[in-house]
Design an enzyme around this catalytic site. Sequence first.
Site, PDB file in Angstrom:
ATOM      1  N   ASP A 194       0.818  -1.225  -0.114  1.00 42.90           N
ATOM      2  CA  ASP A 194      -0.023  -0.102  -0.057  1.00 42.90           C
ATOM      3  C   ASP A 194       1.122   1.472   0.098  1.00 42.90           C
ATOM      4  O   ASP A 194       1.668   1.608   0.924  1.00 42.90           O
ATOM      5  CB  ASP A 194      -0.904  -0.005   1.249  1.00 42.90           C
ATOM      6  CG  ASP A 194      -1.666   1.419   1.480  1.00 42.90           C
ATOM      7  OD1 ASP A 194      -1.767   2.005   0.404  1.00 42.90           O
ATOM      8  OD2 ASP A 194      -2.144   1.500   2.606  1.00 42.90           O
TER       9      ASP A 194
ATOM     10  N   ASN B  81      -0.410   4.559  -0.366  1.00 48.86           N
ATOM     11  CA  ASN B  81      -0.921   5.861   0.197  1.00 48.86           C
ATOM     12  C   ASN B  81      -1.644   5.696   1.427  1.00 48.86           C
ATOM     13  O   ASN B  81      -2.185   6.545   1.964  1.00 48.86           O
ATOM     14  CB  ASN B  81      -2.032   6.232  -0.997  1.00 48.86           C
ATOM     15  CG  ASN B  81      -3.049   5.586  -0.882  1.00 48.86           C
ATOM     16  OD1 ASN B  81      -3.122   4.382  -0.421  1.00 48.86           O
ATOM     17  ND2 ASN B  81      -4.200   5.786  -1.876  1.00 48.86           N
TER      18      ASN B  81
ATOM     19  N   GLU C 238      -6.984 -18.170 -18.037  1.00 53.60           N
ATOM     20  CA  GLU C 238      -7.692 -18.815 -17.027  1.00 53.60           C
ATOM     21  C   GLU C 238      -8.635 -19.868 -17.593  1.00 53.60           C
ATOM     22  O   GLU C 238      -9.731 -19.492 -18.144  1.00 53.60           O
ATOM     23  CB  GLU C 238      -8.204 -17.994 -15.992  1.00 53.60           C
ATOM     24  CG  GLU C 238      -8.835 -18.817 -14.791  1.00 53.60           C
ATOM     25  CD  GLU C 238      -9.845 -18.012 -14.039  1.00 53.60           C
ATOM     26  OE1 GLU C 238     -10.010 -18.170 -12.981  1.00 53.60           O
ATOM     27  OE2 GLU C 238     -10.535 -17.225 -14.782  1.00 53.60           O
TER      28      GLU C 238
ATOM     29  N   ASP D 293      -1.800  -0.804  -3.658  1.00 56.31           N
ATOM     30  CA  ASP D 293      -1.850  -0.028  -5.009  1.00 56.31           C
ATOM     31  C   ASP D 293      -0.999  -0.013  -5.829  1.00 56.31           C
ATOM     32  O   ASP D 293       0.192  -0.539  -5.828  1.00 56.31           O
ATOM     33  CB  ASP D 293      -2.546   1.388  -4.260  1.00 56.31           C
ATOM     34  CG  ASP D 293      -1.500   2.068  -3.541  1.00 56.31           C
ATOM     35  OD1 ASP D 293      -0.099   1.671  -3.638  1.00 56.31           O
ATOM     36  OD2 ASP D 293      -2.038   2.760  -2.637  1.00 56.31           O
TER      37      ASP D 293
ATOM     38  N   ASP E 228      -9.310 -13.462 -17.815  1.00 54.54           N
ATOM     39  CA  ASP E 228     -10.014 -13.956 -17.012  1.00 54.54           C
ATOM     40  C   ASP E 228     -11.046 -15.030 -17.700  1.00 54.54           C
ATOM     41  O   ASP E 228     -11.698 -14.695 -18.727  1.00 54.54           O
ATOM     42  CB  ASP E 228     -10.657 -12.798 -16.083  1.00 54.54           C
ATOM     43  CG  ASP E 228     -11.465 -13.178 -14.990  1.00 54.54           C
ATOM     44  OD1 ASP E 228     -10.936 -13.663 -13.996  1.00 54.54           O
ATOM     45  OD2 ASP E 228     -12.876 -12.782 -14.843  1.00 54.54           O
TER      46      ASP E 228
ATOM     47  N   ASP F 103      -3.969   4.017   2.956  1.00 57.60           N
ATOM     48  CA  ASP F 103      -5.419   3.639   2.923  1.00 57.60           C
ATOM     49  C   ASP F 103      -5.842   2.192   3.638  1.00 57.60           C
ATOM     50  O   ASP F 103      -7.089   1.581   3.598  1.00 57.60           O
ATOM     51  CB  ASP F 103      -6.135   4.137   1.817  1.00 57.60           C
ATOM     52  CG  ASP F 103      -6.113   3.282   0.499  1.00 57.60           C
ATOM     53  OD1 ASP F 103      -5.089   2.218   0.480  1.00 57.60           O
ATOM     54  OD2 ASP F 103      -6.689   3.638  -0.435  1.00 57.60           O
TER      55      ASP F 103
HETATM   56  C1  GLC Z   1     -11.878 -15.391 -12.312  1.00 60.65           C
HETATM   57  C2  GLC Z   1     -10.772 -14.705 -11.074  1.00 60.65           C
HETATM   58  C3  GLC Z   1     -11.760 -14.596  -9.942  1.00 60.65           C
HETATM   59  C4  GLC Z   1     -12.961 -13.760 -10.250  1.00 60.65           C
HETATM   60  C5  GLC Z   1     -13.723 -14.652 -11.428  1.00 60.65           C
HETATM   61  C6  GLC Z   1     -14.641 -13.549 -11.931  1.00 60.65           C
HETATM   62  O1  GLC Z   1     -11.930 -16.648 -11.809  1.00 60.65           O
HETATM   63  O2  GLC Z   1      -9.648 -15.305 -11.125  1.00 60.65           O
HETATM   64  O3  GLC Z   1     -11.188 -13.992  -9.000  1.00 60.65           O
HETATM   65  O4  GLC Z   1     -13.798 -14.076  -9.032  1.00 60.65           O
HETATM   66  O5  GLC Z   1     -12.932 -14.854 -12.394  1.00 60.65           O
HETATM   67  O6  GLC Z   1     -14.275 -12.630 -12.885  1.00 60.65           O
END
Ligand code: GLC
Length: 527
Positions: A29, A31, A270, A37, A210, A33
């Site tokens: 982090d 900043n 993924e 980031d 993703d 908070d």
């Molecule tokens: C992927 C990401 C996961 C997210 C999902 C929806 O599996 O790794 O963290 O919740 O997609 O975007």
Amino acid sequence: MNPDTTLRADADWWRDAVFYQVYIRSFADGNGDGVGDLAGIRSRLPYLADLGVDALWITPFYPSPMADHGYDVADPRDVEPVFGDLAEFDALLAEAHALGIRVTVDLVPNHSSDARDWFQAALAAGPGSPERGRYLFRDGRGADGSEPPNNWPSVFGGPAWSRVPDGQWYLHIFAPEQPDLDFTHADVLADLEETMRFWLDRGVDGFRIDVAHGMAKPEGLPDMVPMEDTGLLADHGPGDHRFDQDEVHAVHRRIRRVLDQYPGTMAVGEVWVSDDDRLARYLRPDELQLAFNFKLLTAEWSTEDLRDAVVHSLASVSGTPAPACWVLSNHDRPRHVTRYGGGETGLQRARAAALFQLALPGAAYVYNGDELGMPNVDDLPEEVLQDPVWERSGHTERGRDACRVPMPWSGEEPSYGFSSSPETWLPMPADWAALTVEAQAADPSSIQSLYRKALRLRSSSPAFAGEELQWLPAPEDCLAFRRPGGLVCLLNLSHAPVPLPEGPVLLASADVSAGQVPVDAAVWLQG
Ligand code: GLC
């Protein structure tokens, strides 16, 4: 040589790269908070360079209401103020490149946030409008349309459909705040390409995609065979119409065409598809360069599981141009120290697993904190849980917060140098002083020191040459293999020490000076 020049010259850099996954909220982090980031990452680049990673994967940092901690993207071409701004990103990118570290970012094509302008316009425009065509709005079933259009469940629990005030339903494979986009609509693909070019033009080296097995939905959205929920993002195989539809490959070919215009860039998908042949289809020459193979991520500490993971991962890439891609932990699954039994045993096994993973041919992903032996924090109080899974499951599944607790950097008490504030978005345990980067850097026997040595050897020793793997005869409940360059890796999963094989020892996860490889240990030798 100027690292920038070196970086551009090596177009296939990703084939054997070690990527470091930065879960941005939890890495550092800048900043104060309590939330990680871009400035935090930037300040820790020297640490990452010294650790020896080749590239970063930074999880989503785009404007988002954070219903799924950034995987609900409201604007894919800007920076969420909590994480910084575009100037901060550009500075991070330039500094990483100057240190010889490539930067890849998350691309979230399957869905947007419900706060995205497109979805808001779709809600306002009403049934049948062109605006609704970018998402999957449908009328409900039953006399008054009060039943969802089909029986698909959401990955996060409950139905995959939510109803809007005018009576229509929209599809969300994940949270209701993450409406699925319709990839048969030309705007959707065009927008994805625009997003890719936006980041590629700024200089990123690639993307993690993703839900790369989502994006295409079957014609007519038919019911699926009801199946037992086998857990978050589990691959349910054929019959689960939400994922792995043949039409998804057309999307990957479009993605690849854009990447090919930027030599030296790549994408890793993924892809939760467990069938080797189905997974291989994503790695055809005009699709993804890499796909995570999640068999190692889900394997238990057993010879069968680990060997099976390797055999299937290699089988899925044989016959494709892709190398294998290994991962032990990520932000969606329990950390492997915990998966392997936790405590001292889990840590010893994680040390051994690191040598096993990093000896395998192909690319490797290290999740932030793997190099510290971070365990899951399974006793987070219920009131701090944030993962949408917790609410959506009616408080029966705690979700993924346990593997997302911020990283400890230094000092004796929370937040251990993660932030200037003691308060962090998920609380950090009181007993992590010995786990910090600082404490481990000073200890040559720490897991962090082991990672540093392993990464150095991996990038400098000719023993790691070649993408083949040859299994070697090994004592019962041990795994041993050799790489063409001569690297031999032996992993002892049995309940007794085994003899140290002949040859110079390059590195060991435990003391092998007595001529034995201890229980739960691995060794690298020059064969
Ligand atoms: C992927 C990401 C996961 C997210 C999902 C929806 O599996 O790794 O963290 O919740 O997609 O975007």
